[in-house]
Design a protein around this motif. Structure first.
Motif, PDB file in Angstrom:
ATOM      1  N   SER A 100       0.789  -1.132   0.072  1.00  0.00           N
ATOM      2  CA  SER A 100      -0.177  -0.149  -0.045  1.00  0.00           C
ATOM      3  C   SER A 100       1.087   1.244  -0.041  1.00  0.00           C
ATOM      4  CB  SER A 100      -0.985  -0.081   1.390  1.00  0.00           C
ATOM      5  OG  SER A 100      -0.037   0.298   2.415  1.00  0.00           O
ATOM      6  N   VAL A 101       0.244   2.390  -0.099  1.00  0.00           N
ATOM      7  CA  VAL A 101       0.986   3.854   0.259  1.00  0.00           C
ATOM      8  C   VAL A 101       1.820   3.581   1.486  1.00  0.00           C
ATOM      9  CG1 VAL A 101       0.722   6.126   0.737  1.00  0.00           C
ATOM     10  CG2 VAL A 101      -0.622   4.998  -0.991  1.00  0.00           C
ATOM     11  N   VAL A 145      -3.243  15.026  -0.455  1.00  0.00           N
ATOM     12  CA  VAL A 145      -3.089  14.596  -1.869  1.00  0.00           C
ATOM     13  C   VAL A 145      -4.537  14.368  -2.510  1.00  0.00           C
ATOM     14  CG1 VAL A 145      -2.214  13.088  -3.656  1.00  0.00           C
ATOM     15  CG2 VAL A 145      -0.656  13.876  -1.958  1.00  0.00           C
ATOM     16  N   ALA A 146      -5.030  13.597  -1.575  1.00  0.00           N
ATOM     17  CA  ALA A 146      -6.542  13.066  -2.042  1.00  0.00           C
ATOM     18  C   ALA A 146      -7.331  14.431  -2.179  1.00  0.00           C
ATOM     19  CB  ALA A 146      -7.173  12.236  -1.064  1.00  0.00           C
ATOM     20  N   TYR A 194      -4.085   3.616  -6.282  1.00  0.00           N
ATOM     21  CA  TYR A 194      -2.383   3.377  -6.300  1.00  0.00           C
ATOM     22  C   TYR A 194      -2.108   1.941  -6.383  1.00  0.00           C
ATOM     23  CZ  TYR A 194       1.996   3.216  -4.259  1.00  0.00           C
ATOM     24  OH  TYR A 194       3.583   3.145  -4.068  1.00  0.00           O
ATOM     25  N   SER A 195      -2.836   1.076  -5.583  1.00  0.00           N
ATOM     26  CA  SER A 195      -2.215  -0.332  -5.393  1.00  0.00           C
ATOM     27  C   SER A 195      -2.515  -1.104  -6.459  1.00  0.00           C
ATOM     28  CB  SER A 195      -2.884  -0.729  -4.308  1.00  0.00           C
ATOM     29  OG  SER A 195      -4.330  -1.229  -4.450  1.00  0.00           O
ATOM     30  N   LYS A 196      -3.242  -0.645  -7.576  1.00  0.00           N
ATOM     31  CA  LYS A 196      -3.397  -1.497  -8.831  1.00  0.00           C
ATOM     32  C   LYS A 196      -2.815  -0.686  -9.922  1.00  0.00           C
ATOM     33  CE  LYS A 196      -7.893   0.573 -10.269  1.00  0.00           C
ATOM     34  NZ  LYS A 196      -7.472   0.894 -11.824  1.00  0.00           N
ATOM     35  N   SER A 197      -1.790   0.300  -9.747  1.00  0.00           N
ATOM     36  CA  SER A 197      -1.084   1.077 -10.789  1.00  0.00           C
ATOM     37  C   SER A 197      -0.021   0.492 -11.391  1.00  0.00           C
ATOM     38  CB  SER A 197      -0.809   2.461 -10.230  1.00  0.00           C
ATOM     39  OG  SER A 197      -1.928   3.221  -9.973  1.00  0.00           O
ATOM     40  N   LEU A 217       1.166  10.054  -8.771  1.00  0.00           N
ATOM     41  CA  LEU A 217       2.139   8.845  -8.466  1.00  0.00           C
ATOM     42  C   LEU A 217       3.326   9.418  -7.646  1.00  0.00           C
ATOM     43  CD1 LEU A 217       1.445   6.041 -11.035  1.00  0.00           C
ATOM     44  CD2 LEU A 217       0.755   6.149  -8.903  1.00  0.00           C
ATOM     45  N   GLU A 218       3.920  10.597  -8.446  1.00  0.00           N
ATOM     46  CA  GLU A 218       4.962  11.284  -7.836  1.00  0.00           C
ATOM     47  C   GLU A 218       4.750  11.951  -6.700  1.00  0.00           C
ATOM     48  OE1 GLU A 218       8.253  11.428  -8.804  1.00  0.00           O
ATOM     49  OE2 GLU A 218       7.675   9.912 -10.216  1.00  0.00           O
ATOM     50  N   GLU A 219       3.725  12.543  -6.390  1.00  0.00           N
ATOM     51  CA  GLU A 219       3.496  12.974  -5.296  1.00  0.00           C
ATOM     52  C   GLU A 219       3.211  11.973  -4.076  1.00  0.00           C
ATOM     53  OE1 GLU A 219       0.759  16.299  -4.523  1.00  0.00           O
ATOM     54  OE2 GLU A 219       0.693  16.910  -6.472  1.00  0.00           O
TER      55      GLU A 219
END
Length: 339
Positions: A193-194, A273-274, A288-291, A324-326
């Protein structure tokens, strides 16, 4: 709907998988059926369970989740479902966690007994993906892989995978499978995860080079990335609110891995960020986790049906490089908040 293949297998799955580990504990049978139906109606074809569920694992409830899933499975065409479950290794269907120092038993006898129990509870004659819940530190991996291969040859299991494993463990197992002509692990189910990007360190390279798929669990870090633990008043029925009061020390220790000063700080930055991109934090965490290209399907969960939509909304969300960079900057600022 987008579909992805698991490893080199013929399992064509949706990029989100419904996990079921709360069914039979914090989620009753009626609500579990409603959650399963909602996911199915949204097009989800991949469902994951385990012989030891629900969590936290207890001897009196082990196997209940598979029983609930099995009853629901009878209401749907079997070939419309990709069904995954996991073997913990005790012939009785029960063990005492954590699985360390040889407490698991991935030998021929235990694996064959376990699959018999799972098939009976799930009311099916085959399992699409049968996974080793934890690696065994005593039984030779040759014996484990031979036992799994036998299940595949008998038609009880289509493909096999591992879980909570290491780069060495995955590589060793699959090299033995290659040398012996056994079925190999097509997937690995690990925490990702993040808040827990450790998979990037070594395992991501193994998966990409060897064409093995990650099936990440806890994409919202047990609910932490929803932001509910960053509020002034934390819900009393929240997962880690309950775990921190649990009588079992191991359960309490597990909770502090997810819920601590560093994870809350990283979550605070993630929530910013969200908010900046006007994305629900749960939707952002699952997206994010499926990216990444080594991921086949992200395992989500819900204790209540109201919690499901935010996760399923990630089906239509593809994060761009800027977002994704953030997130990557947060991970660099607070290294490994989950330890």
């Amino acid at each position: 709907m987008e579909y992805r293949y698991i490893g080199k297998s013929g399992l064509r799955v949706t990029p989100i998988c419904l996990g079921t580990m709360t069914f039979g504990s914090s989620t009753g049978k009626k609500e579990a059926f409603e959650i399963l139906d909602i996911a199915y109606d949204r097009g989800i074809n991949f469902y994951d369970t385990a012989e030891l569920y629900p969590v936290p694992p207890e001897a009196k409830t082990a196997g209940v989740t598979e029983t609930i899933v099995g009853e629901w499975l009878k209401t749907k065409p079997r070939d419309s479902i990709i069904l995954a479950t996991k073997v913990a290794g005790a012939a009785s269907g029960w063990f005492v966690p954590p699985i360390r120092h040889g407490l698991t038993a991935m030998d021929r006898f235990h694996i064959e007994k376990a699959v018999e129990g799972s098939l009976k509870r799930l009311q099916t004659d085959y399992i699409d993906l049968y996974q080793m819940h934890w690696p065994d530190t005593v039984v030779p991996i040759e014996e484990t892989m031979e036992a799994f291969d036998r299940l595949v040859r008998r038609g009880l299991v289509r493909y096999i995978g591992t879980s909570n494993d290491t780069a060495y463990g995955l590589t060793k197992a699959n090299e033995i499978a290659r040398f012996k002509g056994f079925a190999r692990f097509e997937s690995i189910q690990n925490n990702f995860s993040v808040l827990n990007p450790r998979f990037f360190d070594e395992l991501a390279t193994v998966c990409k080079r060897e064409q093995v798929s990650l099936l990440p669990y806890s994409p919202i870090a047990g609910g932490v990335l929803s932001g509910k633990y960053n509020n002034k008043f934390i819900p009393e029925d929240a997962r880690f609110s309950v775990y921190l009061k649990h009588g079992n020390k191991r359960v309490r220790t597990h909770a502090t891995k997810f819920y601590n000063e560093k994870t809350l700080k990283a979550t605070e930055l993630f929530l910013d960020v969200a908010k900046k991109y006007d994305i629900h934090p749960v939707t952002l965490a699952v997206a994010y986790s499926k990216s990444f290209d080594f991921i086949a399907s992200t395992i989500i969960g819900a204790r209540k049906k109201e919690q499901l939509d935010a996760s399923l909304d990630a089906l239509e969300l593809k994060l761009d490089k800027v977002v994704l960079e953030e997130i990557k900057k947060i991970q660099a600022e607070i290294l490994y908040p989950m330890g």
